[in-house]
Design a protein around this motif. Structure first.
Motif, mmCIF file in Angstrom:
data_model
loop_
_atom_site.group_PDB
_atom_site.id
_atom_site.type_symbol
_atom_site.label_atom_id
_atom_site.label_comp_id
_atom_site.label_asym_id
_atom_site.label_seq_id
_atom_site.Cartn_x
_atom_site.Cartn_y
_atom_site.Cartn_z
ATOM 1 N N ALA A 39 0.815 -1.225 -0.004
ATOM 2 C CA ALA A 39 -0.067 0.041 0.121
ATOM 3 C C ALA A 39 0.896 1.374 0.057
ATOM 4 N N LEU A 40 1.898 1.288 0.798
ATOM 5 C CA LEU A 40 2.928 2.363 0.767
ATOM 6 C C LEU A 40 3.591 2.592 -0.506
ATOM 7 N N PHE A 41 3.633 1.263 -1.248
ATOM 8 C CA PHE A 41 4.536 1.501 -2.597
ATOM 9 C C PHE A 41 3.519 2.093 -3.413
ATOM 10 N N ASN A 76 -2.023 8.039 10.791
ATOM 11 C CA ASN A 76 -3.114 7.321 10.782
ATOM 12 C C ASN A 76 -3.488 6.738 9.406
ATOM 13 N N TRP A 77 -2.552 6.794 8.634
ATOM 14 C CA TRP A 77 -2.490 6.181 7.240
ATOM 15 C C TRP A 77 -2.748 4.532 7.096
ATOM 16 N N ASN A 78 -2.294 3.903 8.212
ATOM 17 C CA ASN A 78 -2.467 2.416 8.267
ATOM 18 C C ASN A 78 -3.190 2.196 9.286
ATOM 19 N N ALA A 79 -4.389 2.842 9.752
ATOM 20 C CA ALA A 79 -5.282 2.490 10.978
ATOM 21 C C ALA A 79 -6.199 1.510 10.595
ATOM 22 N N SER A 80 -6.320 1.052 9.248
ATOM 23 C CA SER A 80 -7.175 -0.104 8.867
ATOM 24 C C SER A 80 -6.432 -1.218 8.896
ATOM 25 N N ASN A 82 -5.670 -4.600 6.490
ATOM 26 C CA ASN A 82 -5.756 -5.430 5.116
ATOM 27 C C ASN A 82 -6.372 -4.520 4.165
ATOM 28 N N THR A 83 -6.845 -3.204 4.667
ATOM 29 C CA THR A 83 -7.691 -2.495 3.337
ATOM 30 C C THR A 83 -7.059 -1.024 3.478
ATOM 31 N N TYR A 84 -6.432 -0.466 2.617
ATOM 32 C CA TYR A 84 -5.677 0.937 2.670
ATOM 33 C C TYR A 84 -6.379 1.870 1.301
ATOM 34 N N ALA A 85 -6.844 2.724 1.718
ATOM 35 C CA ALA A 85 -7.580 3.597 0.731
ATOM 36 C C ALA A 85 -6.740 4.978 0.899
ATOM 37 N N PHE A 86 -6.768 5.722 -0.511
ATOM 38 C CA PHE A 86 -6.103 7.042 -0.439
ATOM 39 C C PHE A 86 -6.687 7.975 -1.434
#
Length: 381
Positions: A39-41, A76-80, A82-86
């Motif tokens: 997700a960061l990539f 809080n970018w990775n607070a969720s 297995n699911t990451y949204a931007f």
């Protein structure tokens, strides 16, 4: 010479700059799992191409905070899980874009959507083909003064991936399947379109020019029943040839000429004096085309046709009695056309003498047996 914003070195540096600042006293890791690294990539690829982060929920944006912390990510970018949204914006488009990374078992799906465009783009990757779990988790180095040391962070992040070529391959997948379909003809220094990119842009342009598909409304009325097989008078069934074999089928009679090939005239019936007797009795009296019992004009009758009738009561013009086709064809006043022969005579009693049907006479001018001493025939009535 300009640097490709999606090169492996540029992406690794962007990933190092994007990790949030590590608070003092916090012992948690900064990058803990493979799908979190993926997700960061994907976020780094978008940021390298000029996409501006607005938040992590399209219904609840955090544009001010994201702009203040850029290029860092909010904590809080990775607070969720297995699911990451931007959520992004770009100066070359009036749309907002959503990039979502979802983990499904050993795979991950990266999806992109242009809000109000309703076109979803996606790419599916196998995580173990790009990410090495042995290099996780990643933690930013803290020096003795409690200050972060990010000097070796790009090299640490490079160990998270299988190789440098795998980094560029993953960036190419996101570029072709996500970026170029969401924002065709993107202009960025050092960014060049490949043949696959141009094909993606043409597909996107064609999809934008295509008129919306009209919904198909089902017919509320049921379709009429069709017999099976459907008998189409304009499409007669083909004539199947007789299959060849050692024992061909026998030649059965074909009274209705069913198997007669096209163009061959119908067979003419044989004209035998005795072969057609009784044929007209198939018609009820008064309904036949030429009823011998009720001759005359009008319904149910007609003039006697040449050659006589074909019933069980033949007339004297029948070839059986020497009429047309069987006798000399001369007119006999004692046997007028249409007269019938009564073998017993009036009153049901035998008569002596008389002429036999057909105009002939016995040896003594009488009937069958002749003369006064013989047994006379019947009478013409």
């Amino acid at each position: 010479m300009s640097i490709n914003p999606l090169s492996s070195s540029a992406i690794l540096q962007q990933m190092a700059d994007a990790l949030p600042t590590h608070p003092q006293g916090d012992t948690t890791s900064d990058l803990s799992s493979s799908h979190e690294a993926l997700a960061l990539f994907s976020h780094t690829c978008m940021a390298s191409l000029g996409f501006r982060l607005l938040g992590f929920d399209e219904d609840k944006l955090e544009e001010a905070q994201c702009h203040e912390l850029a290029p860092r990510l909010p904590p809080n970018w990775n607070a969720s899980f297995n699911t990451y949204a931007f959520v992004y914006a770009h100066q070359q488009s009036a749309l907002r874009f959503v990039i979502r990374t979802d983990r499904m078992g050993g795979k991950a799906e990266i999806r992109g959507l242009g809000i109000n465009d309703e076109r979803i783009t996606r790419v599916e990757v196998t995580i173990k083909d790009f990410i090495s779990n042995a290099a996780l988790p990643v933690r930013i180095t803290i020096n003795g003064d409690g200050v972060e040391d990010r000097s070796n962070l790009p090299q640490t992040l490079q160990n998270v991936f299988i190789s440098g070529n795998r980094i560029e391959d993953l960036a190419s997948l996101i570029k072709i399947n996500i970026v170029q379909k969401l924002l065709p003809s993107l202009q960025k220094e050092g960014y060049e379109e490949s043949a696959d990119d141009r094909a993606a842009r043409e597909d996107a342009d064609e999809a934008g020019r295509r008129p919306p598909r009209q919904p198909v409304i089902p017919d509320p009325l049921p379709q009429p029943a069709q017999p099976y097989p459907y008998n189409d008078p304009l499409n007669p069934p083909p004539r199947n040839p007789v299959p060849a074999g050692d024992f061909p089928p026998p030649g059965f009679e074909d009274p209705y000429d069913i198997n007669r090939p096209a163009g061959i005239p119908l067979r003419q019936p044989a004209r035998s004096p005795f072969g057609n007797i009784g044929a007209d009795d198939l018609h009820p009296p008064g309904l036949g085309p030429h009823d011998p019992l009720r001759p005359g004009l009008g319904i149910g009758g007609g003039l006697p046709r040449p050659g006589g009738g074909q019933g069980m009561h033949p007339t004297f013009d029948d070839p059986l009695f020497g009429g047309p086709g069987g006798g000399n064809g001369e007119f006999d006043p004692q046997v007028p056309p249409g007269a019938r022969y009564d073998p017993l005579g009036p009153g049901g009693l035998p008569r002596l003498g008389g002429r036999r049907p057909g105009g002939g006479s016995g040896p003594f001018g009488g009937g069958f047996g002749g003369g006064f001493g013989g047994f006379g025939g019947g009478d013409i009535i």
